[in-house]
Design a protein around this motif. Structure first.
Motif, mmCIF file in Angstrom:
data_model
loop_
_atom_site.group_PDB
_atom_site.id
_atom_site.type_symbol
_atom_site.label_atom_id
_atom_site.label_comp_id
_atom_site.label_asym_id
_atom_site.label_seq_id
_atom_site.Cartn_x
_atom_site.Cartn_y
_atom_site.Cartn_z
ATOM 1 N N SER A 110 63.430 21.875 60.120
ATOM 2 C CA SER A 110 62.995 21.916 58.719
ATOM 3 C C SER A 110 63.750 20.886 57.872
ATOM 4 C CB SER A 110 63.217 23.318 58.147
ATOM 5 O OG SER A 110 62.416 24.257 58.816
ATOM 6 N N ARG A 111 65.061 20.786 58.098
ATOM 7 C CA ARG A 111 65.838 19.816 57.316
ATOM 8 C C ARG A 111 65.444 18.390 57.658
ATOM 9 N NH1 ARG A 111 69.933 18.810 54.138
ATOM 10 N NH2 ARG A 111 71.323 17.047 54.547
ATOM 11 N N ALA A 112 65.256 18.102 58.951
ATOM 12 C CA ALA A 112 64.871 16.745 59.354
ATOM 13 C C ALA A 112 63.527 16.360 58.754
ATOM 14 C CB ALA A 112 64.827 16.641 60.872
ATOM 15 N N ALA A 116 60.658 12.895 55.018
ATOM 16 C CA ALA A 116 59.657 12.655 53.984
ATOM 17 C C ALA A 116 60.285 11.971 52.771
ATOM 18 C CB ALA A 116 59.008 13.975 53.579
ATOM 19 N N ALA A 117 61.478 12.413 52.394
ATOM 20 C CA ALA A 117 62.145 11.796 51.244
ATOM 21 C C ALA A 117 62.527 10.351 51.535
ATOM 22 C CB ALA A 117 63.384 12.614 50.881
ATOM 23 N N PRO A 150 51.334 19.586 70.888
ATOM 24 C CA PRO A 150 50.071 19.565 70.148
ATOM 25 C C PRO A 150 49.999 18.313 69.280
ATOM 26 C CG PRO A 150 51.622 21.011 69.060
ATOM 27 C CD PRO A 150 52.291 20.552 70.340
ATOM 28 N N GLU A 151 48.814 17.959 68.865
ATOM 29 C CA GLU A 151 48.678 16.803 67.966
ATOM 30 C C GLU A 151 49.390 17.100 66.661
ATOM 31 O OE1 GLU A 151 45.109 14.298 65.712
ATOM 32 O OE2 GLU A 151 44.647 15.560 67.430
ATOM 33 N N PRO A 152 50.229 16.187 66.168
ATOM 34 C CA PRO A 152 50.978 16.466 64.939
ATOM 35 C C PRO A 152 50.070 16.585 63.725
ATOM 36 C CG PRO A 152 51.246 14.176 65.588
ATOM 37 C CD PRO A 152 50.524 14.861 66.713
ATOM 38 N N ASN A 153 50.403 17.522 62.826
ATOM 39 C CA ASN A 153 49.638 17.607 61.586
ATOM 40 C C ASN A 153 50.185 16.603 60.588
ATOM 41 O OD1 ASN A 153 51.784 18.793 60.018
ATOM 42 N ND2 ASN A 153 51.298 20.801 60.873
ATOM 43 N N ARG A 154 49.449 16.451 59.500
ATOM 44 C CA ARG A 154 49.767 15.328 58.622
ATOM 45 C C ARG A 154 50.906 15.607 57.657
ATOM 46 N NH1 ARG A 154 44.568 15.266 54.517
ATOM 47 N NH2 ARG A 154 45.277 16.873 53.081
ATOM 48 N N GLY A 155 51.274 16.868 57.467
ATOM 49 C CA GLY A 155 52.251 17.168 56.432
ATOM 50 C C GLY A 155 53.630 16.634 56.733
ATOM 51 N N TYR A 156 54.527 17.510 57.101
ATOM 52 C CA TYR A 156 55.902 17.097 57.349
ATOM 53 C C TYR A 156 56.108 16.554 58.756
ATOM 54 C CZ TYR A 156 57.360 19.090 52.919
ATOM 55 O OH TYR A 156 57.537 19.323 51.572
ATOM 56 N N GLU A 157 55.146 16.731 59.624
ATOM 57 C CA GLU A 157 55.332 16.281 61.005
ATOM 58 C C GLU A 157 55.188 14.773 61.149
ATOM 59 O OE1 GLU A 157 52.969 18.575 63.712
ATOM 60 O OE2 GLU A 157 53.843 20.465 63.049
ATOM 61 N N TRP A 158 54.280 14.170 60.446
ATOM 62 C CA TRP A 158 54.122 12.718 60.538
ATOM 63 C C TRP A 158 55.410 11.979 60.176
ATOM 64 C CZ3 TRP A 158 48.703 11.587 57.943
ATOM 65 C CH2 TRP A 158 47.685 11.958 58.837
ATOM 66 N N PRO A 159 56.070 12.285 59.040
ATOM 67 C CA PRO A 159 57.277 11.517 58.690
ATOM 68 C C PRO A 159 58.419 11.668 59.679
ATOM 69 C CG PRO A 159 56.394 12.634 56.757
ATOM 70 C CD PRO A 159 55.655 13.176 57.936
#
Length: 279
Positions: free
Chosen positions: A45-47, A52-53, A96-105
């Motif tokens: 969660s922290r990473a 993203a930031a 699984p395929e990464p979702n676009r939210g926090y997983e992409w960054p």
């Protein structure tokens, strides 16, 4: 060291001092990754939030508030175990395929740095395929071209995503593969997203005009002696602007920052005559 330890160390590195060497570990007891500890989920969660930031994608990134899932921890473990490429590749296939939210960054920052460490080629392709944002901003694995293009279309729908694309895509390409990919992208979206395409070229020429002129001049010299493969990357990079100039010249003329492009457009035209429309 267990696979969970390897994943947690990689994730903590991603949210900490990324100038330090990328951690390494092994994949002992990899099955335990499917029942992660609170320490691992906290590191994930922290990473994700820090990544993203760092990309200046303030919450929620890409307008998607979904938290990162276990697949990103599997990717972190695979990157940490990159010295064992066969095992790491097998672990990536379970993601699984990464979702676009926090997983992409977070996936992008981990993969982007891992690719700079001299990876096994198969593992490098697997990591590119597992991180479609990396594929978009650098160049994708052949199997993930469609996924990376979909990331582009999604990113364009959010202001933070659009700004990220503009910051990254205007920078001079670092490889022939990157130049070819970016030229293809600009050409593919030039009709529906013509304003963004012009933003990219205008920003590129305003900020990095000298670098682009030098690269284009070198490509033109290569073209004059028939060195197609040396000339092609820059010829394709100019493709989107050349096509917009041909189809909608008033739009290009209206952009004051788009100057000094005659050689680039001419290079594209030469390349088109040599082999048809650049791929």
């Amino acid at each position: 060291m267990t696979a969970a330890d390897t994943a947690a160390r990689t994730l903590r590195w991603t949210s900490g001092d990324m100038s330090a060497p990328l951690p390494q570990g092994d994949l002992t007891d990899a099955a335990a990754l499917y029942t992660p500890s609170s320490a691992l989920t906290d590191a994930l969660s922290r990473a994700a939030a820090v990544s993203a930031a760092r990309l200046r994608l303030y919450p929620p990134p890409f307008d998607d508030p979904r938290p990162p899932r276990l697949g990103t921890a599997l990717l972190a473990a695979a990157i940490g175990a990159r010295a064992r490429p066969r095992q790491a590749c097998r672990l990536i296939t379970a993601m699984p395929e990464p979702n676009r939210g926090y997983e992409w960054p977070v996936a992008h920052l981990m993969v982007h740095h891992a690719l700079r460490t001299g990876l096994d080629p198969e593992l490098g392709r697997s990591l590119r395929a597992a991180s479609p944002l990396t594929g978009l901003l650098d160049h994708p694995a052949e199997s993930a071209r469609a996924a990376s293009f979909d990331v582009l279309l999604t990113a364009l729908t959010s202001e933070g995503g659009r700004q990220l694309l503009l910051r990254e895509l205007c920078v001079p390409p670092t490889s022939a593969a990157q130049a070819l990919w970016r030229g293809e992208l600009m050409s593919r979206i030039r009709i529906q997203h013509w304003a963004f395409v012009l933003d990219v070229y205008e920003t590129a020429l305003s900020r990095y005009g000298v670098a682009y002129r030098r690269r284009t001049e070198a490509a033109v010299r290569a073209a004059r002696v028939g060195a197609l493969e040396q000339a092609r990357p820059m010829g394709v990079w100019w493709r989107g602007l050349a096509e917009l100039r041909r189809a909608r010249p008033a739009l290009v003329r209206a952009r004051g920052g788009i100057r000094g492009y005659a050689d680039g457009v001419g290079l594209h035209r030469w390349l088109r005559n040599q082999e048809g429309e650049p791929r």
